[in-house]
Design an enzyme around this catalytic site. Sequence first.
Site, PDB file in Angstrom:
ATOM      1  N   LYS A 260       0.860  -1.188   0.000  1.00 34.33           N
ATOM      2  CA  LYS A 260       0.000   0.000   0.000  1.00 34.33           C
ATOM      3  C   LYS A 260       0.894   1.234   0.000  1.00 34.33           C
ATOM      4  O   LYS A 260       1.626   1.481   0.959  1.00 34.33           O
ATOM      5  CB  LYS A 260      -0.919   0.008   1.233  1.00 34.33           C
ATOM      6  CG  LYS A 260      -1.680   1.333   1.438  1.00 34.33           C
ATOM      7  CD  LYS A 260      -2.668   1.286   2.598  1.00 34.33           C
ATOM      8  CE  LYS A 260      -3.252   2.671   2.898  1.00 34.33           C
ATOM      9  NZ  LYS A 260      -4.213   2.672   4.012  1.00 34.33           N
TER      10      LYS A 260
ATOM     11  N   ASP B  91      -2.549  10.293   3.399  1.00 39.27           N
ATOM     12  CA  ASP B  91      -3.956   9.918   3.519  1.00 39.27           C
ATOM     13  C   ASP B  91      -4.713  10.994   4.293  1.00 39.27           C
ATOM     14  O   ASP B  91      -4.726  11.008   5.519  1.00 39.27           O
ATOM     15  CB  ASP B  91      -4.068   8.557   4.226  1.00 39.27           C
ATOM     16  CG  ASP B  91      -5.507   8.071   4.329  1.00 39.27           C
ATOM     17  OD1 ASP B  91      -6.385   8.678   3.676  1.00 39.27           O
ATOM     18  OD2 ASP B  91      -5.748   7.084   5.054  1.00 39.27           O
TER      19      ASP B  91
ATOM     20  N   LYS C  33     -10.127  13.286   7.383  1.00 39.82           N
ATOM     21  CA  LYS C  33      -9.708  12.931   8.739  1.00 39.82           C
ATOM     22  C   LYS C  33      -9.613  14.197   9.587  1.00 39.82           C
ATOM     23  O   LYS C  33      -9.165  15.228   9.090  1.00 39.82           O
ATOM     24  CB  LYS C  33      -8.311  12.284   8.708  1.00 39.82           C
ATOM     25  CG  LYS C  33      -8.256  10.855   8.226  1.00 39.82           C
ATOM     26  CD  LYS C  33      -6.813  10.356   8.262  1.00 39.82           C
ATOM     27  CE  LYS C  33      -6.657   8.972   7.658  1.00 39.82           C
ATOM     28  NZ  LYS C  33      -7.300   7.905   8.408  1.00 39.82           N
TER      29      LYS C  33
ATOM     30  N   ASP D  26       1.494   6.396   5.513  1.00 41.37           N
ATOM     31  CA  ASP D  26       0.507   5.494   4.927  1.00 41.37           C
ATOM     32  C   ASP D  26       1.037   4.771   3.681  1.00 41.37           C
ATOM     33  O   ASP D  26       0.319   4.002   3.053  1.00 41.37           O
ATOM     34  CB  ASP D  26      -0.793   6.244   4.628  1.00 41.37           C
ATOM     35  CG  ASP D  26      -2.022   5.369   4.826  1.00 41.37           C
ATOM     36  OD1 ASP D  26      -1.904   4.336   5.498  1.00 41.37           O
ATOM     37  OD2 ASP D  26      -3.086   5.712   4.287  1.00 41.37           O
TER      38      ASP D  26
ATOM     39  N   ASP E 284     -12.155   7.262   3.230  1.00 37.34           N
ATOM     40  CA  ASP E 284     -10.964   7.061   4.064  1.00 37.34           C
ATOM     41  C   ASP E 284     -10.550   5.583   4.116  1.00 37.34           C
ATOM     42  O   ASP E 284      -9.498   5.259   4.639  1.00 37.34           O
ATOM     43  CB  ASP E 284     -11.229   7.600   5.479  1.00 37.34           C
ATOM     44  CG  ASP E 284      -9.956   7.794   6.272  1.00 37.34           C
ATOM     45  OD1 ASP E 284      -8.865   7.687   5.672  1.00 37.34           O
ATOM     46  OD2 ASP E 284     -10.053   8.058   7.490  1.00 37.34           O
TER      47      ASP E 284
ATOM     48  N   GLU F   5      -9.381   3.884   1.744  1.00 41.58           N
ATOM     49  CA  GLU F   5      -8.852   3.913   0.376  1.00 41.58           C
ATOM     50  C   GLU F   5      -7.835   2.820   0.102  1.00 41.58           C
ATOM     51  O   GLU F   5      -7.673   2.377  -1.027  1.00 41.58           O
ATOM     52  CB  GLU F   5      -8.220   5.287   0.102  1.00 41.58           C
ATOM     53  CG  GLU F   5      -6.796   5.487   0.629  1.00 41.58           C
ATOM     54  CD  GLU F   5      -6.655   5.389   2.146  1.00 41.58           C
ATOM     55  OE1 GLU F   5      -7.657   5.640   2.841  1.00 41.58           O
ATOM     56  OE2 GLU F   5      -5.558   5.045   2.621  1.00 41.58           O
TER      57      GLU F   5
ATOM     58  N   ARG G 277      -7.598  -0.363   0.786  1.00 44.32           N
ATOM     59  CA  ARG G 277      -8.078  -1.655   0.290  1.00 44.32           C
ATOM     60  C   ARG G 277      -8.470  -1.577  -1.184  1.00 44.32           C
ATOM     61  O   ARG G 277      -8.470  -2.576  -1.884  1.00 44.32           O
ATOM     62  CB  ARG G 277      -9.240  -2.136   1.170  1.00 44.32           C
ATOM     63  CG  ARG G 277     -10.454  -1.261   1.135  1.00 44.32           C
ATOM     64  CD  ARG G 277     -11.431  -1.578   2.263  1.00 44.32           C
ATOM     65  NE  ARG G 277     -10.966  -1.082   3.560  1.00 44.32           N
ATOM     66  CZ  ARG G 277     -11.586  -1.311   4.717  1.00 44.32           C
ATOM     67  NH1 ARG G 277     -12.689  -2.044   4.744  1.00 44.32           N
ATOM     68  NH2 ARG G 277     -11.093  -0.832   5.854  1.00 44.32           N
TER      69      ARG G 277
HETATM   70  N1  BES Z   1      -4.408   4.562   6.701  1.00 39.64           N
HETATM   71  C1  BES Z   1      -5.599   4.378   7.449  1.00 39.64           C
HETATM   72  C2  BES Z   1      -5.459   3.382   8.571  1.00 39.64           C
HETATM   73  C3  BES Z   1      -4.552   3.737   9.692  1.00 39.64           C
HETATM   74  C4  BES Z   1      -4.874   4.790  10.543  1.00 39.64           C
HETATM   75  C5  BES Z   1      -3.458   2.972   9.941  1.00 39.64           C
HETATM   76  C6  BES Z   1      -4.041   5.074  11.589  1.00 39.64           C
HETATM   77  C7  BES Z   1      -2.635   3.246  10.985  1.00 39.64           C
HETATM   78  C8  BES Z   1      -2.923   4.313  11.813  1.00 39.64           C
HETATM   79  C9  BES Z   1      -6.707   3.866   6.544  1.00 39.64           C
HETATM   80  O1  BES Z   1      -6.678   4.310   5.244  1.00 39.64           O
HETATM   81  C10 BES Z   1      -7.986   4.313   7.158  1.00 39.64           C
HETATM   82  O2  BES Z   1      -8.189   5.477   7.226  1.00 39.64           O
HETATM   83  N2  BES Z   1      -8.790   3.365   7.610  1.00 39.64           N
HETATM   84  C11 BES Z   1     -10.021   3.638   8.245  1.00 39.64           C
HETATM   85  C12 BES Z   1     -11.062   2.732   7.633  1.00 39.64           C
HETATM   86  C13 BES Z   1     -12.462   3.112   7.991  1.00 39.64           C
HETATM   87  C14 BES Z   1     -12.860   4.384   7.307  1.00 39.64           C
HETATM   88  C15 BES Z   1     -13.370   1.966   7.565  1.00 39.64           C
HETATM   89  C16 BES Z   1      -9.874   3.368   9.734  1.00 39.64           C
HETATM   90  O3  BES Z   1      -9.186   2.402  10.099  1.00 39.64           O
HETATM   91  O4  BES Z   1     -10.395   4.143  10.513  1.00 39.64           O
HETATM   92 ZN    ZN Z   2      -4.851   4.871   4.494  1.00 45.20          ZN
HETATM   93 MN    MN Z   3      -7.671   6.174   4.997  1.00 42.25          MN
END
Ligand code: BES
Ligand code: ZN
Ligand code: MN
Length: 457
Positions: free
Chosen positions: A225, A230, A237, A248, A307, A309, A311
């Site tokens: 990834k 992000d 966010k 990220d 957010d 993104e 996956r």
């Molecule tokens: N990059 C983030 C996940 C992340 C956040 C990893 C903080 C490590 C530390 C990812 O893209 C994300 O924002 N995921 C969301 C998914 C949700 C919107 C379903 C999350 O985990 O809150």
């Molecule tokens: Zn992310």
């Molecule tokens: Mn995200």
Amino acid sequence: MLDVFIDAGPATPVTPISAGILSAWIETASPAHAAWAKAQGFKAKAGETLALPNTEGAIERVLFGLGDESDPFIYGGLAGKLQPGDYVFDPTPEDASVALLGFALGTYAFNRYKSGSKDDAPKVRMVVPTGVDCHDVSRIARGIFLGRDLINTPAADMGPADLEAAAEKLHHRFDARLSVTTGDDLLRDNYPMVHAVGRASDRAPRLIDLTWGRSDAPKITLVGKGVCFDTGGLNLKPGNFMALMKKDMGGAAAALGLAQMIMERGLDVRLRVLIGAVENSVAGNAFRPSDILQSRKGLTVEIGNTDAEGRLVLGDALAEADTETPELLVDFATLTGAARVALGPELPPFFTKDEALAAELEDAATTAHDPVWRLPLWAPYDSWLDSKIADVNHISDGPFAGCITAALFLNRFVTETASYVHFDIYGWNAKPRPGRPVGGDIQAVRALYHLLTKRYG
Ligand code: BES
Ligand code: ZN
Ligand code: MN
């Protein structure tokens, strides 16, 4: 070999001492050294050092406390405590390779943005103990350092093109093949989800595809990834959640670091690295919640939250990887906050349906002191991704098991490959530990490197 290692030469001895053997050491030491250690209150606590003077007042030996010996990377604290000079372990630590790797990892510093004299000459060097493969230790450390540098570099200087440049460097160094699909070409070449996530940034998204090795060797494919920043997209966010999001692209950094280790080692594999390099930005042309994306796999994907993104980018890359049915398919991704809620930042979960691979990985992780923890691809939750109007939803609508549903989503795009593992990594050290300074870090890669060298070395 790393420039913090030397083969031999005059060097000050470093004596590792666990708290348990301190009194025994004091009994065998010279009366002057025993008295000095007592007077200084040396307790052999983890990371504690004590310089022992000779009669002229010069340093004759350094004591290094191991505490209860519970941290295999305790030697990561050594370099920072020593005066500039050359050192030799006396006696050699029990697991000398791990000690040397810990020492090496502790010499890492990210000083790209520090002005003033950047004295690159190492100030503290260590004689390589006999019997240690210092080249392999150096190779592992260099791979980790590459990954850490990529993560630590701010997003302004580590956009999709910079990730491409990092892959390009490897391509030149190892005579690999590199193909990059950029911007609207992603639509032509059928990477619609990579394009959708990255199109709102003025730094064009891309799919980076590096291959190396004998074409009929066992195929190993690493997917990373590479979300260079992000923001969350239109589902923006909040500031404190965005603060660290230069990391990220930690999955891409892990994949590139591991790729470098594999190629430097010359493992007999056909390696492929696929990185979706994008920036998840806000603009008028950004993808939206409720949009339905086409995907490389052919599935239509309903967007619940921009957010989530990572996956999407991975889905297209994994679908491409899957067409070759590699012997082993691995992805690394800073994918969910939920993985941190479940296991915390220091223990990345992995997900696989391959029982034998899971056992092999657990074994390798223990040996390499690179902990990972298996979580289930819990089949009953798969229906949480059902969409009323598309083939699949990319998120479930509840707050539960977020890292499992993310892993289940990824598995929709891998249908042909028998041996596939997904790592949900954090990619960051928030509190300093020996050998692991605050900043970007590369998780699960040493475990995989160990597994691969055992299989194909
Ligand atoms: N990059 C983030 C996940 C992340 C956040 C990893 C903080 C490590 C530390 C990812 O893209 C994300 O924002 N995921 C969301 C998914 C949700 C919107 C379903 C999350 O985990 O809150
Ligand atoms: Zn992310
Ligand atoms: Mn995200």
